[in-house]
Design a protein around this motif. Structure first.
Motif, PDB file in Angstrom:
ATOM      1  N   LEU A  63       0.749  -1.128   0.137  1.00  0.00           N
ATOM      2  CA  LEU A  63       0.085  -0.220   0.276  1.00  0.00           C
ATOM      3  C   LEU A  63       0.767   1.413   0.088  1.00  0.00           C
ATOM      4  N   GLY A  64       1.938   1.086  -0.869  1.00  0.00           N
ATOM      5  CA  GLY A  64       3.139   2.078  -0.512  1.00  0.00           C
ATOM      6  C   GLY A  64       3.866   2.477   0.632  1.00  0.00           C
ATOM      7  N   ARG A  65       3.843   1.813   1.971  1.00  0.00           N
ATOM      8  CA  ARG A  65       4.039   2.364   3.346  1.00  0.00           C
ATOM      9  C   ARG A  65       5.323   0.627   3.667  1.00  0.00           C
ATOM     10  N   ALA A  66       6.018   1.593   4.028  1.00  0.00           N
ATOM     11  CA  ALA A  66       7.346   0.698   4.674  1.00  0.00           C
ATOM     12  C   ALA A  66       6.882  -0.731   5.715  1.00  0.00           C
ATOM     13  N   THR A  67       7.471  -1.409   5.338  1.00  0.00           N
ATOM     14  CA  THR A  67       7.180  -2.455   6.483  1.00  0.00           C
ATOM     15  C   THR A  67       8.072  -2.187   7.720  1.00  0.00           C
ATOM     16  N   ALA A  68       6.836  -2.738   9.161  1.00  0.00           N
ATOM     17  CA  ALA A  68       8.241  -2.539  10.539  1.00  0.00           C
ATOM     18  C   ALA A  68       9.140  -3.451   9.578  1.00  0.00           C
ATOM     19  N   SER A  69       9.657  -4.302   9.391  1.00  0.00           N
ATOM     20  CA  SER A  69      11.097  -4.762   9.511  1.00  0.00           C
ATOM     21  C   SER A  69      11.814  -3.870   8.874  1.00  0.00           C
ATOM     22  N   SER A  70      11.179  -3.323   7.579  1.00  0.00           N
ATOM     23  CA  SER A  70      12.460  -2.316   6.814  1.00  0.00           C
ATOM     24  C   SER A  70      12.652  -1.657   7.344  1.00  0.00           C
ATOM     25  N   MET A  71      11.393  -0.733   8.256  1.00  0.00           N
ATOM     26  CA  MET A  71      11.721   0.567   9.508  1.00  0.00           C
ATOM     27  C   MET A  71      13.082  -0.061  10.070  1.00  0.00           C
TER      28      MET A  71
END
Length: 149
Positions: A63-71
């Motif tokens: 949905l265009g949002r960064a994943t928690a893991s990515s953050m």
């Protein structure tokens, strides 16, 4: 703080006074220090640009949002980059760190010397009201508080 003190003092100093000339001379010296500091900021910008080149790829949730893991990975990468800049594990392994720290210390010392170089003028201006440019006396009181600190 140096900029604020010198700017405020120039504004309050009587025109064509020796105090004003002394402060203007020290402001010129401070400007030279700020030019060097600006070059250091460019070095810092280069450090962060290089750190960004090693940033982990961004994971997207669809949905265009960064994943928690990515953050979390990005946070870890930025924390490590900041640590490399500010706190090397062994200064002997990072001679550039010692040079940067020494350079920053000397810059701060030079700015302090600018204030010391016109301290008599600053004290005089802080003691004497200038009702023409500061009718309510707030600027002089603030200058007085800054130089008394």
């Amino acid at each position: 703080m140096t900029t604020d003190v010198l700017k405020r003092a120039i504004w309050l100093a009587p025109m064509n006074s020796t105090q004003r000339r002394d402060i203007l001379e020290q402001r010129q010296q401070a400007s030279k220090v700020f030019e060097v500091i600006q070059a250091n900021w460019e070095e810092l910008g280069q450090h962060w640009a290089e750190s960004g080149a090693t940033a982990p790829p961004r994971g997207d949730d669809g949905l265009g949002r960064a994943t928690a893991s990515s953050m979390q990975q990005l946070k870890k990468c930025l924390t490590e980059a900041l640590d490399r800049w500010s706190n090397p594990p062994d200064p002997a392994d990072s001679p550039d760190f010692a040079v940067r720290r020494s350079r920053r210390f000397l810059q701060v010392e030079r700015l302090a010397e600018c204030l010391v170089g016109c301290s008599k003028a600053l004290q005089s201006i802080a003691k004497n009201r200038n009702t023409i440019v500061d009718p309510d006396d707030t600027e002089r009181e603030q200058l007085q508080a800054l130089i008394a600190y």
